[in-house]
Design a protein around this motif. Structure first.
Motif, short mmCIF file in Angstrom:
data_model
loop_
_atom_site.label_atom_id
_atom_site.label_comp_id
_atom_site.label_asym_id
_atom_site.label_seq_id
_atom_site.Cartn_x
_atom_site.Cartn_y
_atom_site.Cartn_z
N THR A 65 -46.42 -1.39 10.73
CA THR A 65 -45.01 -1.54 10.95
C THR A 65 -44.89 -2.84 11.69
O THR A 65 -45.52 -3.32 12.59
N GLU A 785 -50.48 7.84 14.57
CA GLU A 785 -49.91 6.70 13.80
C GLU A 785 -50.63 5.35 14.24
O GLU A 785 -50.20 4.32 13.47
N LYS A 805 -48.64 2.65 12.02
CA LYS A 805 -48.51 2.79 10.58
C LYS A 805 -47.09 3.06 10.04
O LYS A 805 -46.44 3.91 10.66
N LYS A 806 -46.89 2.42 9.12
CA LYS A 806 -45.50 2.70 8.36
C LYS A 806 -45.52 4.14 8.18
O LYS A 806 -46.31 4.80 7.46
N PRO A 807 -44.50 4.85 8.35
CA PRO A 807 -44.15 6.25 7.83
C PRO A 807 -43.84 6.32 6.54
O PRO A 807 -43.58 5.14 5.76
N GLU A 808 -44.21 7.42 5.64
CA GLU A 808 -43.74 7.62 4.42
C GLU A 808 -42.58 8.43 4.34
O GLU A 808 -42.14 9.05 5.14
N SER A 809 -41.83 7.82 3.24
CA SER A 809 -40.44 8.58 2.85
C SER A 809 -40.55 9.67 1.92
O SER A 809 -41.82 9.97 1.59
N GLU A 814 -43.60 3.79 1.63
CA GLU A 814 -43.66 3.68 3.16
C GLU A 814 -42.56 2.98 3.70
O GLU A 814 -41.78 2.22 2.75
N ARG A 815 -42.15 3.40 4.82
CA ARG A 815 -40.79 2.67 5.28
C ARG A 815 -41.16 1.79 6.26
O ARG A 815 -41.92 2.11 6.99
N LYS A 819 -40.87 1.48 15.86
CA LYS A 819 -41.23 2.50 17.07
C LYS A 819 -40.10 2.50 17.89
O LYS A 819 -39.66 1.45 18.29
#
Length: 819
Positions: A65, A785, A805-809, A814-815, A819
């Motif tokens: 991110t 993360e 780390k980019k979160p997963e949708s 990844e979105r 933070k």
């Protein structure tokens, strides 16, 4: 000959410590007749020995991110931002790594690698008549004030650190004193550095590189860079330092020309090790190095969270877990009984206990969201044997101590419960995976109790010797007498299968057959620690300010210190620069002494040699009584002072120390364990020589010929007859070891340099001044993360890649959210 400009080198470390005659930095016997001294091992051994894998959740930059703030624990607020000053610490180094140029960084095997963000190339372009290194700088590299990084900065740093101007209060100058001149090349981006003497470790220089505004004058160097930096040149810049809040904030450098930092900010928070579990659970930290006890708590929390046992149910661990039903019933009865005074006291105690249980459970639920990343730290814990005086002045007694130790058992006691490799280090100068590594421990030998007893007997330490009156001579009691006896018998430096038996002639290395008698004679005269004679730590030789041996923050492996070699080549992971306080629990502040071993049993134990921490039962003798009979000589018992610090959280130290005591007891060596305050451990005991045995650690280095020499250099006599010990706290050294270091640092042939380092290491083993026991564990608590951060091992952090780390949708994509 391999290409000079592309070394396959060793790891680097740096942190100023004491002063050395040879490098204006301060901080450290006979040779066994074994062929390992001639060659040590094949060159392929380093390739076969694998470095432990780092555990830092690597992730490609496109999966990280953009944005966010990372709260990262440090041991203390930096006392200075100048990494070349005596009181620079791990916090100084972490900041320098993020905001200043590092011309070379370390890879996962501890090898220096050119940093393309600053260098287009750097290589030795001439060797005759003198060595010349040509640096070609990145054309985009600029300081935060817009000025190009160039030759003026190199010149200013050289002049500040070469030791010629004593107005600069430098902690080290190794390598810089070999430079003859620095010139501008074809343009401002080319820097030609000419050495007056060949210098193999030239890649250790100019990292970190400070702007000329810092290095240009003694005033700016000594005071100006302690609290602020006028210019920086890294992916981050120094935004603010708040001493009241104990935080240092770094933010993105808007003039950074490389890959942009993923994080908006890094906030370094000074949190003592003992408080980190609470800080993690409270959400105040995202990343923190931790000790074994904290790692165990997180592991339990994760296990409980996975099992779903934390939801209001009593935990099987923590406060109250050991309370039996009968004890709980009795407590309830007292709290509700007719004795109002007793009931009130019990009710208060029950309330306090319940609050502790609830607080612990709350913390455990929060800790269950963290992970522990672990690897082996590029540092080893050693048992140091002070050879200055007393029984350990005799190398036979030192070797007997070494032969009594089961290093494998000690390594397993610390590392096996963590699931980490537990192979004892085979070298003082490199670790497994490094190009210079070779297992030279055969120069001393493995555990052999029978051999240890034979060595002690040959040195005059025999059963009943404590009751005998001194004779006309002190046979073998001092190193000088031992050397003369060895020369007379023609067996200098050999191990004896029995007290009167010589080592086989075929094991005599050619180097030892031809060496001068004094080449490997240990120094055992008086002691002088450079910098202790004048106010402010001024060194006697050159007038520059000398740092005082110090202890910093505790490391993840409790009970050992990491001390960094004084010259410090500056390519080391910031975690290595921690000067950990050796910690112990269960004692009051100040100094306490526990007599241990068969020669100093507790008077009320009823068992010879029985000992235990307060409140615990004494363990059974480790060996049959006959094997552990106490030894003596000339009316004195063989009893060694084992000095340990007394801070909280030293379970590993307690385990290792107790096992060492039992192993020595098994061959008749008594020990007296003295626990001292953490702040006085190094200054008042290790540096001053007030100990016989001690546990602390040294980091591996990419440049052992430079960085390790002060640790193992033979102490030299001062004009008053005392000794200049540099960082050689064991006070054991030889002329030949010094010669091998000198030859290694002066050759530009990498294979030859590595061979010379291995030869030096074998002789260090033979001298038995320090015994490497195990590589330290590296434990880091992190939010899952967080990526590209954790237990790096040898590798240096790449600050611009650290992030979340980019979160997963919902559909798996990844979105990109902050933070």
């Amino acid at each position: 000959m391999s290409q000079v400009g592309a070394p396959r080198g060793r790891t680097c470390s740096r942190s100023p410590r004491s002063r050395t005659l040879r490098s204006v930095a301060t901080l450290t016997s006979a040779v066994l007749a074994i062929s390992v001294l001639a060659g040590c091992s094949s060159a392929d051994e380093a390739d076969e020995a694998k470095a432990p894998a780092p555990d830092h959740a690597p992730a490609a930059r496109d999966r990280v991110t953009d944005g966010g703030t990372l709260n990262w624990a440090v041991d203390a607020m930096p006392t200075t931002l100048n990494a070349f000053q005596a009181d620079a610490d791990g916090s100084t180094s972490r900041i320098a790594g993020a905001v200043l140029p590092a011309l070379y960084t370390l890879d996962a095997r501890g090898r220096p690698q050119r940093n393309p963000d600053y260098l287009e190339s750097a290589q030795v372009v001439e060797t005759e008549p003198k060595q010349v290194v040509l640096y070609k700088l990145n054309q985009q590299a600029v300081w935060s004030d817009g000025r190009e990084i160039g030759a003026p900065d190199f010149v200013a740093q050289w002049r500040a650190l070469n030791g010629r101007d004593t107005a600069y209060w430098t902690a080290r100058n190794s390598g810089y004193e070999r430079i003859e001149k620095i010139e501008r090349g074809k343009n401002d981006l080319e820097v030609r550095v000419t050495f007056g003497k060949p210098y193999a470790d030239w890649q250790s220089l100019f990292t970190p590189l400070y702007p000329k505004e810092v290095m240009g004058s003694p005033a700016a160097f000594n005071d100006g860079a302690r609290t602020t930096l006028k210019a920086t040149a890294g992916p981050f810049r120094l935004k603010a330092a708040d001493r009241k809040a104990s935080t240092v904030t770094l933010d993105r450098n808007p003039r950074w020309w490389g890959q942009s930092a993923k994080l908006d900010q890094i906030v370094l928070k000074a949190v003592p090790r003992a408080d980190r579990v609470t800080a993690l659970a409270a959400g105040k930290l995202d990343l923190a190095e931790i000790d074994r006890s904290a790692a165990d708590r997180i592991a339990l929390a994760v296990k409980d969270a996975q099992a779903g046992r934390n939801g209001g149910q009593a935990l099987a661990h923590g406060p109250g877990a050991a309370v039996t039903p009968s004890a709980a019933l009795k407590s309830w009865a007292l709290a509700n009984g007719s004795d109002e005074e007793k009931a009130e006291a019990v009710q208060a105690a029950r309330k306090k206990n319940q609050e502790s249980i609830e607080r612990y459970a709350t913390e455990q639920r929060a800790l269950g969201t963290f992970v522990v990343r672990k690897s082996l730290e590029p540092a080893y814990t050693q048992l140091s044997l002070n050879g200055e005086s007393g029984p350990l002045a005799d190398e036979r007694v030192r070797r007997a101590v070494a032969r009594a130790l089961d290093r494998q058992e000690l390594a397993e006691a610390v590392l096996k419960p963590l699931g980490l490799p537990a192979t004892p280090p085979g070298s003082h100068l490199a670790l497994a995976g490094q190009a210079a590594y070779a297992d030279s421990s055969d120069a001393l030998g493995d555990q052999d109790a029978k051999e240890a007893r034979a060595l002690l007997a040959d040195a005059g330490w025999v059963p009943g010797g404590a009751a005998k009156k001194p004779g006309g001579t002190k046979a073998g009691s001092e190193a000088e007498n031992a050397e003369k006896k060895a020369e007379k018998q023609g067996t200098e430096g050999t191990e004896k299968k029995a007290p009167a038996e010589k080592a086989p002639a075929e094991k005599q290395p050619e180097a030892d057959k031809a060496k001068k008698p004094e080449a490997d004679a240990a120094s055992n005269d008086g002691l002088y620690v450079v910098g202790d004679d004048k106010p402010g730590g001024t060194a006697a030789r050159d007038g520059a300010k000398a740092p005082e041996p110090a202890i910093g923050a505790a490391g993840p492996e409790s009970g050992t210190d990491v001390l960094t070699p004084a010259p410090g080549a500056a390519l080391q992971n910031a975690a290595l620069l921690r000067q950990a306080a050796l910690l112990d629990t269960g004692t009051d502040a100040g100094t306490t002494t526990e007599a241990k071993g068969r020669n100093a049993a507790k008077p009320d134990s009823g068992v010879a040699g029985a000992y235990a921490p307060r409140g615990t039962a004494a363990p059974a003798p480790a060996v049959p009584a006959a094997a552990g009979t106490g030894l003596g000589k000339d009316g004195k018992a063989l009893n060694l002072r084992f000095v340990l610090p007394s801070g909280p959280g030293s379970e590993s130290l307690r385990t290792v120390g107790d096992k060492i005591v039992q192993m020595l007891d098994a061959v008749g060596i008594g020990t007296e364990v003295t626990k001292v305050a953490d702040e006085s451990f190094f200054k008042d005991h290790i540096a001053s020589g007030d100990y016989d045995l001690a546990l602390y650690s040294w980091p591996a280095t990419a440049f052992p010929a430079t960085d390790a020499r002060p640790i193992f250099a033979k102490p030299e006599p001062a004009s008053d007859g005392s000794l200049l010990v540099e960082q050689n706290y064991a006070r054991v050294g030889t002329d030949r070891i010094d010669q091998l270091f000198d030859q290694a640092v002066a050759t530009l042939d990498e294979e030859e340099a590595r061979d010379l380092v291995r030869q030096a290491d074998a002789r260090i083993w033979a001298a038995a001044g320090s015994i490497p026991l195990y590589q330290r564990p590296q434990l880091v608590a992190a939010k899952p993360e967080i990526v590209n951060a954790g237990a790096w091992g040898f590798a240096a952090p790449r600050y611009q890649d650290i992030g979340f780390k980019k979160p997963e949708s919902a559909n798996g994509a990844e979105r990109n959210t902050k933070k």
